[in-house]
Design an enzyme around this catalytic site. Structure first.
Site, PDB file in Angstrom:
ATOM      1  N   THR A 147       0.813  -1.224   0.000  1.00  0.00           N
ATOM      2  CA  THR A 147       0.000   0.000   0.000  1.00  0.00           C
ATOM      3  C   THR A 147       0.844   1.271   0.000  1.00  0.00           C
ATOM      4  OG1 THR A 147      -0.127   0.098   2.431  1.00  0.00           O
ATOM      5  CG2 THR A 147      -1.821  -1.178   1.267  1.00  0.00           C
ATOM      6  N   CYS A 176      -1.900   0.607  15.289  1.00  0.00           N
ATOM      7  CA  CYS A 176      -2.904   1.060  14.323  1.00  0.00           C
ATOM      8  C   CYS A 176      -4.068   0.068  14.251  1.00  0.00           C
ATOM      9  CB  CYS A 176      -2.274   1.236  12.946  1.00  0.00           C
ATOM     10  SG  CYS A 176      -3.425   1.907  11.712  1.00  0.00           S
ATOM     11  N   ARG A 181       4.019   6.710   2.789  1.00  0.00           N
ATOM     12  CA  ARG A 181       3.155   7.802   3.232  1.00  0.00           C
ATOM     13  C   ARG A 181       2.595   7.481   4.613  1.00  0.00           C
ATOM     14  NH1 ARG A 181       0.947   5.917  -1.227  1.00  0.00           N
ATOM     15  NH2 ARG A 181      -1.089   5.581  -0.221  1.00  0.00           N
ATOM     16  N   CYS A 205      -0.001   6.954   7.551  1.00  0.00           N
ATOM     17  CA  CYS A 205      -1.361   6.457   7.651  1.00  0.00           C
ATOM     18  C   CYS A 205      -2.288   7.559   8.164  1.00  0.00           C
ATOM     19  CB  CYS A 205      -1.394   5.264   8.606  1.00  0.00           C
ATOM     20  SG  CYS A 205      -3.052   4.648   8.971  1.00  0.00           S
ATOM     21  N   CYS A 258      -3.931   6.192  12.005  1.00  0.00           N
ATOM     22  CA  CYS A 258      -3.167   6.243  13.258  1.00  0.00           C
ATOM     23  C   CYS A 258      -2.232   7.450  13.343  1.00  0.00           C
ATOM     24  CB  CYS A 258      -2.374   4.957  13.460  1.00  0.00           C
ATOM     25  SG  CYS A 258      -1.013   4.711  12.282  1.00  0.00           S
ATOM     26  N   CYS A 272      20.889  23.997  14.011  1.00  0.00           N
ATOM     27  CA  CYS A 272      22.109  23.521  13.358  1.00  0.00           C
ATOM     28  C   CYS A 272      21.774  22.619  12.167  1.00  0.00           C
ATOM     29  CB  CYS A 272      23.017  22.803  14.356  1.00  0.00           C
ATOM     30  SG  CYS A 272      22.222  21.502  15.307  1.00  0.00           S
TER      31      CYS A 272
END
Length: 360
Positions: free
Chosen positions: A36, A44, A69, A71, A74, A321
């Site tokens: 996915t 999750c 990517r 979720c 969650c 920094c």
């Protein structure tokens, strides 16, 4: 896999934790689903993938760097993803009765597995739960001594029946004797949750002194220097500066804060403080180089010295920094690790772009 094997549980245990939605592993690892392209927190509630379709990462930014990517269910990048419920309940119990001695039998009676608790505290506080409790009680004793309590009273109130045992534990924890504690500056610390992993924040009455990722290799050396060179007595606790940096960090990671307002106190050499002051001037979403900073200080040949002072910065993110890159545009070194540096630069760049889009 991209794992920190010395910090994370074995692969089979992570698979089990993922399938059982075990909240004890919040912040310990992230699951990324190859089919996915999405990564999640271990707890999750979405339908679980087949184990062969999952890889594990120690930090959220590593998932992003691998092309995954976050979720939407969650929200693994949510800075508000704090300690799991069972840890929060325990911490509230400790606050309500700080003198209580917690045994493994008592923990089990509360539905808490001692081994999981030990692992969680080691991961997020750098010490076991029982060591944290002892240090916390000693921190309360430190506060009492500074307010005029006798050493005998402080020892008794901390649960020590032996004054010599209290003195030994106190000196081991704070690197000073109880007699000197009345004249030392308490440096309170707390653990903070961020999308890039747990951090530790330390502050005294004048301001924030340290903000570092818990896995930063130089952290132990930095804390020892604060104790030995600057006379701080380090203890768990909370104050207004720690609350402020917690709130400001949450807004920073949400892309809603571009300038930190928390008061700072910066023990260090005059040259280091000059370099740190220049770091604070680098605009949000922009970068600079060691050579540029050296030139601004009127010392164009001091790039190496600037780099050393940059590396001694104890206030990650706040004194940025991460915005200092090599003359050739490379990311160069970063105490929190280059993936985190890349994440912070991407975060700021994206926030600036969104602001510009909204302006037009």
């Amino acid at each position: 896999m991209n794992l920190q094997d010395t910090l994370l549980p074995p692969h089979a245990e992570m698979v089990r934790a993922m399938l059982e939605r075990d909240t004890a592993y919040e912040g310990v690892f992230f699951t990324a689903v190859k089919t996915t392209g999405i990564f999640c927190r271990p707890s999750c509630t979405a339908r679980k993938p087949k184990p062969e379709n999952v890889e594990f990462f120690a930090h959220a930014d590593e998932c992003l760097s691998a092309g995954y990517r976050a979720c939407l269910r969650c929200k693994p990048l949510d800075a508000a993803a704090i300690a799991p419920d069972w840890v929060q309940r325990l911490l509230k119990s400790v606050d309500a009765d700080p003198e209580r001695r917690w045994t493994d039998v008592q923990l089990l009676a509360e539905g808490i597995e001692p081994l999981k608790l030990r692992r969680w505290f080691k991961q997020h506080f750098g010490m076991t739960f029982h060591a944290w409790l002892r240090t916390r009680r000693l921190g309360m004793a430190l506060g009492g001594i500074r307010q005029g309590d006798s050493i005998d009273s402080a020892a008794f109130d901390s649960g020590y029946e032996s004054l010599s045992g209290f003195r030994d534990a106190f000196q081991k924890s704070f690197h000073i004797t109880p007699g000197r504690a009345a004249h030392s500056e308490p440096l309170l610390f707390t653990r903070l949750t961020t999308p890039l992993g747990p951090m530790i924040a330390m502050a005294e009455r004048r301001g924030l002194v340290l903000l570092e990722f818990l896995d930063r290799p130089a952290l132990t050396r930095e804390v020892e220097a604060l104790q030995n060179r600057y006379g701080y007595a380090v203890a768990p606790g909370h104050n207004a500066h720690l609350q402020q940096i917690e709130d400001e960090l949450a807004h920073y990671f949400a892309g809603k804060l571009t300038e930190f307002k928390v008061p700072l106190h910066l023990p260090g050499s005059e040259f280091s403080r000059q370099v740190w002051a220049e770091l604070a001037k680098i605009p949000y979403g922009q970068t600079s180089t060691y050579g540029t900073i050296a030139a601004r200080l009127g010392k164009p040949g001091a790039s190496r010295a600037v780099g050393l002072a940059n590396g001694h910065n104890r206030l990650s993110i706040v004194l940025p920094c991460h915005r200092v890159i090599g003359a050739d545009g490379s990311l160069t070194g970063y105490g929190g690790g280059q993936p985190r540096k890349a994440f912070l630069l991407r975060l700021e760049k994206a926030a600036v772009q969104i602001t510009h889009q909204l302006a037009f």
